[in-house]
Design a protein around this motif. Structure first.
Motif, PDB file in Angstrom:
ATOM      1  N   ALA A   4      -0.116  -6.221  -6.626  1.00  0.00           N
ATOM      2  CA  ALA A   4      -0.181  -6.605  -5.215  1.00  0.00           C
ATOM      3  C   ALA A   4       0.817  -7.718  -4.955  1.00  0.00           C
ATOM      4  N   LEU A   5       1.455  -7.673  -3.796  1.00  0.00           N
ATOM      5  CA  LEU A   5       2.294  -8.770  -3.326  1.00  0.00           C
ATOM      6  C   LEU A   5       1.616  -9.402  -2.133  1.00  0.00           C
ATOM      7  N   ASP A   6       1.588 -10.739  -2.122  1.00  0.00           N
ATOM      8  CA  ASP A   6       0.879 -11.416  -1.057  1.00  0.00           C
ATOM      9  C   ASP A   6       1.605 -12.701  -0.699  1.00  0.00           C
ATOM     10  N   GLY A   7       1.034 -13.437   0.253  1.00  0.00           N
ATOM     11  CA  GLY A   7       1.628 -14.673   0.737  1.00  0.00           C
ATOM     12  C   GLY A   7       1.467 -14.769   2.241  1.00  0.00           C
ATOM     13  N   ILE A  90       1.587  -0.193  -5.670  1.00  0.00           N
ATOM     14  CA  ILE A  90       2.007  -1.497  -5.160  1.00  0.00           C
ATOM     15  C   ILE A  90       1.366  -1.674  -3.800  1.00  0.00           C
ATOM     16  N   SER A  91       0.601  -2.734  -3.651  1.00  0.00           N
ATOM     17  CA  SER A  91      -0.078  -2.980  -2.381  1.00  0.00           C
ATOM     18  C   SER A  91       0.504  -4.202  -1.691  1.00  0.00           C
ATOM     19  N   ASP A  92       0.861  -4.017  -0.431  1.00  0.00           N
ATOM     20  CA  ASP A  92       1.312  -5.115   0.428  1.00  0.00           C
ATOM     21  C   ASP A  92       0.054  -5.789   0.965  1.00  0.00           C
ATOM     22  N   ARG A  93      -0.386  -6.827   0.270  1.00  0.00           N
ATOM     23  CA  ARG A  93      -1.635  -7.559   0.447  1.00  0.00           C
ATOM     24  C   ARG A  93      -2.787  -6.815  -0.220  1.00  0.00           C
TER      25      ARG A  93
END
Length: 216
Positions: A4-7, A90-93
């Protein structure tokens, strides 16, 4: 593999998700990309309610539970089948965003949010969550177009969100890693590549991957 990518808003997540998916595809991985909330018929409908309907007054607990519902659907309809088929997701959030935005940003109990999230996801968590970190004033300056319901919140709210991401990374260093993302898009992408190799999630290549070499 599940990443996961977050921010915070404006840190460049969606751009890096696309680059990461392309790079892994070049390495031979079968990649499924999803966005949270979204990626299913129910999830996209909930996303519209949460982000686009500024005329809709949502109490914080209702907002939180809508995010959880969208994620529960995405896990069962998309993520679990993809992982079972040997694909990389791959999850965007993902759940961390719910914890940080409604917890650190909104004031709900953080431990309770993790517990509700475990129920909603059936305990399915990413092998690694990458948090892209940019100072709030820089991140907000990158936003274009009409802000959605979350983007339109106060600078103080966004600062609390940023600090929430950093705090959770300190508490869970094996699961959450912060990458400083004020550099150029290729520089941040390279940092993500290096992190995945360091963690052993992606093997060290014998030759550079075309299109992803460091600029000389």
């Amino acid at each position: 593999m599940f990443i996961a990518l977050d921010g915070g808003d404006g840190v460049g997540k969606s751009t890096q998700v696309a680059l990461l998916a392309d790079w892994l595809g070049q390495l031979g991985y079968s990649v499924v990309v999803c966005r949270d909330p979204g990626s299913t018929r129910l999830g996209e409908a909930i996303r519209s309610l949460l982000l686009d309907r500024q005329d809709l007054q949502l109490v914080l607990k209702a907002e939180m539970l809508l995010y959880m519902a969208a994620r529960a659907q995405m896990v069962e309809e998309l993520i679990r089948p993809a992982l079972a088929a040997g694909q990389t997701v791959i999850s965007d959030r993902y759940l961390l965003a719910n914890v940080v935005y409604q917890g650190y940003g909104g004031g709900l109990d953080v431990d309770s949010l993790w517990q509700i999230g475990q129920l909603a996801t059936g305990g399915l968590m990413p092998e690694l969550t990458i948090v892209l970190d940019v100072p709030v004033e820089v991140a907000l300056s990158r936003l274009t177009g009409k802000p959605d319901r979350i983007e339109a919140r106060s600078r103080q709210f966004h600062e609390q969100v940023r600090q929430g991401f950093l705090q959770e990374a300190r508490l869970k260093p094996n699961q959450i890693v912060v990458i400083e993302a004020t550099g150029s898009i290729p520089e941040v992408h390279l940092k993500i590549q290096q992190l995945l190799r360091q963690r052993g999630l992606v093997g060290q290549p014998s030759t550079p991957i075309a299109g992803h070499e460091r600029n000389k």
